[in-house]
Motif scaffolding. Structure first.
Motif, PDB file in Angstrom:
ATOM      1  N   PRO A  64       0.829  -1.214   0.000  1.00 18.32           N
ATOM      2  CA  PRO A  64       0.000   0.000   0.000  1.00 18.32           C
ATOM      3  C   PRO A  64       0.861   1.261   0.000  1.00 18.32           C
ATOM      4  CG  PRO A  64      -0.712  -1.547   1.708  1.00 18.32           C
ATOM      5  CD  PRO A  64       0.596  -2.046   1.204  1.00 18.32           C
ATOM      6  N   ALA A  65       0.226   2.381  -0.357  1.00 22.15           N
ATOM      7  CA  ALA A  65       0.917   3.673  -0.452  1.00 22.15           C
ATOM      8  C   ALA A  65       0.344   4.657   0.554  1.00 22.15           C
ATOM      9  CB  ALA A  65       0.790   4.230  -1.862  1.00 22.15           C
ATOM     10  N   ILE A  66       1.229   5.288   1.309  1.00 21.89           N
ATOM     11  CA  ILE A  66       0.861   6.385   2.206  1.00 21.89           C
ATOM     12  C   ILE A  66       1.526   7.632   1.634  1.00 21.89           C
ATOM     13  CG2 ILE A  66       1.006   7.286   4.551  1.00 21.89           C
ATOM     14  CD1 ILE A  66       1.254   4.311   5.476  1.00 21.89           C
ATOM     15  N   ILE A  67       0.719   8.534   1.106  1.00 27.56           N
ATOM     16  CA  ILE A  67       1.241   9.681   0.361  1.00 27.56           C
ATOM     17  C   ILE A  67       1.150  10.945   1.191  1.00 27.56           C
ATOM     18  CG2 ILE A  67       1.127  10.966  -1.805  1.00 27.56           C
ATOM     19  CD1 ILE A  67       1.471   8.085  -2.411  1.00 27.56           C
ATOM     20  N   ASN A  68       2.268  11.684   1.269  1.00 27.77           N
ATOM     21  CA  ASN A  68       2.238  13.017   1.866  1.00 27.77           C
ATOM     22  C   ASN A  68       2.141  14.048   0.747  1.00 27.77           C
ATOM     23  OD1 ASN A  68       2.623  15.163   3.877  1.00 27.77           O
ATOM     24  ND2 ASN A  68       4.602  15.433   2.863  1.00 27.77           N
ATOM     25  N   VAL A  69       1.044  14.767   0.711  1.00 24.97           N
ATOM     26  CA  VAL A  69       0.843  15.856  -0.249  1.00 24.97           C
ATOM     27  C   VAL A  69       1.108  17.172   0.478  1.00 24.97           C
ATOM     28  CG1 VAL A  69      -0.892  17.089  -1.599  1.00 24.97           C
ATOM     29  CG2 VAL A  69      -0.795  14.595  -1.679  1.00 24.97           C
ATOM     30  N   THR A  70       2.026  17.972  -0.056  1.00 22.02           N
ATOM     31  CA  THR A  70       2.404  19.217   0.603  1.00 22.02           C
ATOM     32  C   THR A  70       1.661  20.392  -0.007  1.00 22.02           C
ATOM     33  OG1 THR A  70       4.606  18.301   1.008  1.00 22.02           O
ATOM     34  CG2 THR A  70       4.314  20.665   1.350  1.00 22.02           C
ATOM     35  N   ILE A  71       1.013  21.159   0.842  1.00 27.82           N
ATOM     36  CA  ILE A  71       0.282  22.347   0.403  1.00 27.82           C
ATOM     37  C   ILE A  71       1.038  23.556   0.940  1.00 27.82           C
ATOM     38  CG2 ILE A  71      -1.949  23.516   0.425  1.00 27.82           C
ATOM     39  CD1 ILE A  71      -3.172  20.752   1.062  1.00 27.82           C
ATOM     40  N   GLY A  72       2.001  24.003   0.143  1.00 27.54           N
ATOM     41  CA  GLY A  72       2.898  25.079   0.554  1.00 27.54           C
ATOM     42  C   GLY A  72       4.216  24.503   1.028  1.00 27.54           C
ATOM     43  N   THR A  73       5.102  24.153   0.095  1.00 27.04           N
ATOM     44  CA  THR A  73       6.376  23.548   0.484  1.00 27.04           C
ATOM     45  C   THR A  73       7.220  24.537   1.277  1.00 27.04           C
ATOM     46  OG1 THR A  73       7.389  24.166  -1.632  1.00 27.04           O
ATOM     47  CG2 THR A  73       6.426  21.956  -1.467  1.00 27.04           C
ATOM     48  N   THR A  74       8.106  23.974   2.092  1.00 28.64           N
ATOM     49  CA  THR A  74       8.863  24.769   3.053  1.00 28.64           C
ATOM     50  C   THR A  74       9.644  25.888   2.395  1.00 28.64           C
ATOM     51  OG1 THR A  74       9.095  22.783   4.403  1.00 28.64           O
ATOM     52  CG2 THR A  74      10.515  24.631   4.935  1.00 28.64           C
ATOM     53  N   PHE A  75      10.296  25.602   1.263  1.00 32.52           N
ATOM     54  CA  PHE A  75      11.202  26.623   0.720  1.00 32.52           C
ATOM     55  C   PHE A  75      10.628  27.402  -0.454  1.00 32.52           C
ATOM     56  CE2 PHE A  75      15.011  28.565  -0.948  1.00 32.52           C
ATOM     57  CZ  PHE A  75      15.635  28.953   0.234  1.00 32.52           C
ATOM     58  N   LYS A  76       9.904  26.734  -1.359  1.00 31.71           N
ATOM     59  CA  LYS A  76       9.408  27.427  -2.544  1.00 31.71           C
ATOM     60  C   LYS A  76       7.914  27.735  -2.484  1.00 31.71           C
ATOM     61  CE  LYS A  76      12.988  25.710  -5.702  1.00 31.71           C
ATOM     62  NZ  LYS A  76      13.277  24.896  -6.912  1.00 31.71           N
ATOM     63  N   GLY A  77       7.250  27.269  -1.437  1.00 33.34           N
ATOM     64  CA  GLY A  77       5.819  27.540  -1.307  1.00 33.34           C
ATOM     65  C   GLY A  77       4.976  26.848  -2.352  1.00 33.34           C
ATOM     66  N   ALA A  78       5.477  25.745  -2.916  1.00 35.20           N
ATOM     67  CA  ALA A  78       4.755  25.043  -3.976  1.00 35.20           C
ATOM     68  C   ALA A  78       3.604  24.229  -3.405  1.00 35.20           C
ATOM     69  CB  ALA A  78       5.703  24.128  -4.743  1.00 35.20           C
ATOM     70  N   VAL A  79       2.595  24.019  -4.236  1.00 38.43           N
ATOM     71  CA  VAL A  79       1.417  23.234  -3.859  1.00 38.43           C
ATOM     72  C   VAL A  79       1.358  21.992  -4.741  1.00 38.43           C
ATOM     73  CG1 VAL A  79      -1.103  23.223  -3.731  1.00 38.43           C
ATOM     74  CG2 VAL A  79       0.160  25.288  -3.072  1.00 38.43           C
ATOM     75  N   ASP A  80       1.466  20.824  -4.101  1.00 35.81           N
ATOM     76  CA  ASP A  80       1.356  19.580  -4.869  1.00 35.81           C
ATOM     77  C   ASP A  80      -0.042  19.455  -5.465  1.00 35.81           C
ATOM     78  OD1 ASP A  80       3.957  18.913  -4.211  1.00 35.81           O
ATOM     79  OD2 ASP A  80       3.402  17.565  -2.575  1.00 35.81           O
ATOM     80  N   ASP A  81      -0.117  18.847  -6.629  1.00 34.24           N
ATOM     81  CA  ASP A  81      -1.385  18.695  -7.348  1.00 34.24           C
ATOM     82  C   ASP A  81      -2.121  17.466  -6.819  1.00 34.24           C
ATOM     83  OD1 ASP A  81      -3.433  18.229  -9.201  1.00 34.24           O
ATOM     84  OD2 ASP A  81      -2.287  19.093 -10.848  1.00 34.24           O
ATOM     85  N   LEU A  82      -3.065  17.669  -5.901  1.00 34.89           N
ATOM     86  CA  LEU A  82      -3.789  16.562  -5.278  1.00 34.89           C
ATOM     87  C   LEU A  82      -4.522  15.712  -6.306  1.00 34.89           C
ATOM     88  CD1 LEU A  82      -4.941  15.016  -2.847  1.00 34.89           C
ATOM     89  CD2 LEU A  82      -6.694  16.793  -2.659  1.00 34.89           C
ATOM     90  N   ASP A  83      -5.216  16.365  -7.236  1.00 38.27           N
ATOM     91  CA  ASP A  83      -5.970  15.615  -8.243  1.00 38.27           C
ATOM     92  C   ASP A  83      -5.054  14.737  -9.091  1.00 38.27           C
ATOM     93  OD1 ASP A  83      -8.258  16.777  -7.316  1.00 38.27           O
ATOM     94  OD2 ASP A  83      -8.401  18.274  -8.907  1.00 38.27           O
ATOM     95  N   LEU A  84      -3.878  15.279  -9.421  1.00 40.55           N
ATOM     96  CA  LEU A  84      -2.931  14.503 -10.225  1.00 40.55           C
ATOM     97  C   LEU A  84      -2.351  13.349  -9.418  1.00 40.55           C
ATOM     98  CD1 LEU A  84      -1.475  14.129 -12.898  1.00 40.55           C
ATOM     99  CD2 LEU A  84       0.237  15.808 -12.145  1.00 40.55           C
ATOM    100  N   VAL A  85      -2.112  13.569  -8.124  1.00 43.04           N
ATOM    101  CA  VAL A  85      -1.622  12.494  -7.257  1.00 43.04           C
ATOM    102  C   VAL A  85      -2.636  11.361  -7.201  1.00 43.04           C
ATOM    103  CG1 VAL A  85      -1.107  11.887  -4.857  1.00 43.04           C
ATOM    104  CG2 VAL A  85      -0.095  13.940  -5.853  1.00 43.04           C
ATOM    105  N   VAL A  86      -3.913  11.714  -7.017  1.00 39.11           N
ATOM    106  CA  VAL A  86      -4.976  10.695  -6.964  1.00 39.11           C
ATOM    107  C   VAL A  86      -5.063   9.939  -8.292  1.00 39.11           C
ATOM    108  CG1 VAL A  86      -7.466  10.320  -6.740  1.00 39.11           C
ATOM    109  CG2 VAL A  86      -6.303  11.925  -5.205  1.00 39.11           C
ATOM    110  N   GLN A  87      -5.007  10.674  -9.394  1.00 41.99           N
ATOM    111  CA  GLN A  87      -5.077  10.032 -10.710  1.00 41.99           C
ATOM    112  C   GLN A  87      -3.870   9.126 -10.941  1.00 41.99           C
ATOM    113  OE1 GLN A  87      -7.814  10.345 -12.821  1.00 41.99           O
ATOM    114  NE2 GLN A  87      -6.782   8.569 -13.734  1.00 41.99           N
TER     115      GLN A  87
END
Length: 461
Positions: free
Chosen positions: A217-240
């Motif tokens: 199984p997969a346990i995924i950490n999705v980051t909403i506002g990365t520590t250094f660049k403030g990037a937002v992971d694409d949740l919909d793309l991760v799910v897909q």
């Protein structure tokens, strides 16, 4: 005589300058420095009062130190640009009378205990507010006010591990450092996923690593506002990506680390919504960052059906133990409740709009000055080339990573503060580089954001 920086008795090394523009202070000899250091150690020693008269003198001495420390904090806050904390905290003085009580929210926030001095009603109200923000009904969620984002991450990943004991933790290389620490603490196998130049998780690399481990199984950490660049992971793309890799709903768990931008992206129309209507299992949001509580705190939300996995009844406290911490800070929930009532959705939305506007202002003027810089569309974090002077970095309290530094534009950051910073940076940068060209940062932040001579010419063409 050798030049030396002024002694700052509130820094850990005693030498951090309290004013960058008053560095030219001379200290005559090493013996004098040692005597000064010894005096500073004595100032901060814990001393047992010998009699009533000495106790009065000691009280005056302590008051003097605290007053000086308040002045130090005021000055440092006026130059605080690199860390994601909101220093507009003066309104919390109205709650200072609560400090005379030892408030402890021991155990589950939804259950009473035999400790009567708690703020659980305020805590549940705060949780209800965040549950509404994240689109989950009152009877479907569980949560609590944490000691900060890391504790929320600890709890969220624990939920995933308990649901999927053989799961592998997947987290991007731009994730908060707590993720790798959590993997070590829980003895979990962990796959680090590459990131794009923006700081967002590279879902192509995620898919490659998921396919290599299809039997687990997969346990995924999705980051909403990365520590250094403030990037937002694409949740919909991760799910897909999980679906395309053959993982069904009962084979993955998604935790959202929204410590940085959990109170930013919900107010942006152009952003894909992060909500429990999608297959996420938990979210962690900081309260001392954008919200500006004066002590580290945060919120953890998860699905109510999961909490039975770790909840245990403890007889002698007459409640359930369902949190990472046992005794919990009872002051932070009422501080969060207070500021949410003062600001509301409208006030927080205005703060978000102001910070985005100011971040774009800073990025525009850095670019205008020929300085490599980047700003993600949904971020308040401006990344730019690392200053060459450690004292400049210390004065503005910048965070640095390799060839980059960043400014996090929080609600306390004004245009006037940014103008002072820009003037100081541009003036000193001419001294640092002289006739030399500034470094190439295309690999760090993308070709389109690099202002080195090679890539600057390409932009012009």
């Amino acid at each position: 005589m050798a030049p030396h920086f002024p002694v700052n008795k509130f820094s850990t090394n005693g030498q951090e300058p309290s004013d960058y523009d008053r560095q030219a202070v001379m200290i005559t000899n090493q013996i004098g420095m040692e005597e000064k250091s010894q005096q500073l150690d004595e100032d901060f020693a814990v001393v047992e009062p010998k009699d009533e008269e000495c106790a009065v003198e000691r009280l005056h001495h302590l008051t003097k130190i605290v007053t000086e420390f308040q002045d130090h904090l005021r000055e440092r806050a006026s130059n605080q640009l690199g860390h994601p904390g909101n220093h507009n905290c003066s309104h919390y003085l109205a709650l200072s009378t609560l400090l005379q009580y030892n408030i402890n929210n021991v155990g589950d926030p939804f259950k009473e205990s035999n400790y009567g001095l708690h703020t659980k009603k305020f805590e549940v109200s705060v949780l209800d507010w965040f549950a509404q923000l994240w689109g989950i009904d009152k009877d479907e969620y569980w949560g609590y006010v944490t000691n900060g984002g890391t504790e929320g991450n600890l709890h969220g990943i624990l939920m995933g591990r308990e649901l999927l004991p053989n799961g592998i933790l997947y987290t991007s290389q731009e994730s908060h450092y707590s993720m790798l620490k959590i993997a070590r603490m829980y003895r979990m196998d962990c796959e680090t996923i590459a990131s794009l130049a923006t700081g967002e998780m590279d879902c192509n690399d995620l898919q490659d690593k998921l396919l290599m481990n299809k039997d687990r199984p997969a346990i995924i950490n999705v980051t909403i506002g990365t520590t250094f660049k403030g990037a937002v992971d694409d949740l919909d793309l991760v799910v897909q990506t999980l679906i395309d890799s053959g993982f069904s709903d009962n084979q993955f768990y998604i935790h959202c680390d929204a410590a940085m931008s959990g109170l930013v992206v919900p107010f942006l129309k152009q952003v894909t919504k992060f909500t429990f209507k999608k297959p996420i299992g938990s979210v962690s949001i900081s309260g001392h960052k954008f919200l500006g509580c004066p002590m580290p705190c945060g919120v953890l939300l998860t699905r109510r059906k999961y909490i039975k996995l770790i909840s245990r009844n403890i007889e002698y406290i007459a409640t359930c133990d369902s949190t990472i911490a046992g005794s919990r800070n009872g002051h932070s929930p009422i501080f969060m409740w207070y500021v949410l009532n003062i600001k509301g959705w409208k006030g927080l939305k205005q703060d978000v709009e102001k910070c985005l506007k100011n971040a774009r202002y800073l990025r525009h003027h850095l670019k205008k000055a020929g300085i490599s810089s980047m700003l993600n569309e949904t971020s308040v974090t401006v990344v730019f080339e690392r200053p060459q002077d450690s004292e400049f970095i210390r004065h503005w309290q910048l965070q640095c990573l390799g060839s980059m530094a960043h400014v996090v534009v929080m609600p306390h950051v004004t245009i006037e503060m940014l103008d002072r910073f820009l003037y100081d940076l541009i003036r000193k940068r001419n001294i640092w580089h002289g006739t030399l060209h500034p470094p190439c940062l295309a690999e760090d932040m993308g070709i389109c954001n690099c202002a080195c001579p090679v890539h600057a010419r390409k932009h012009m063409n």
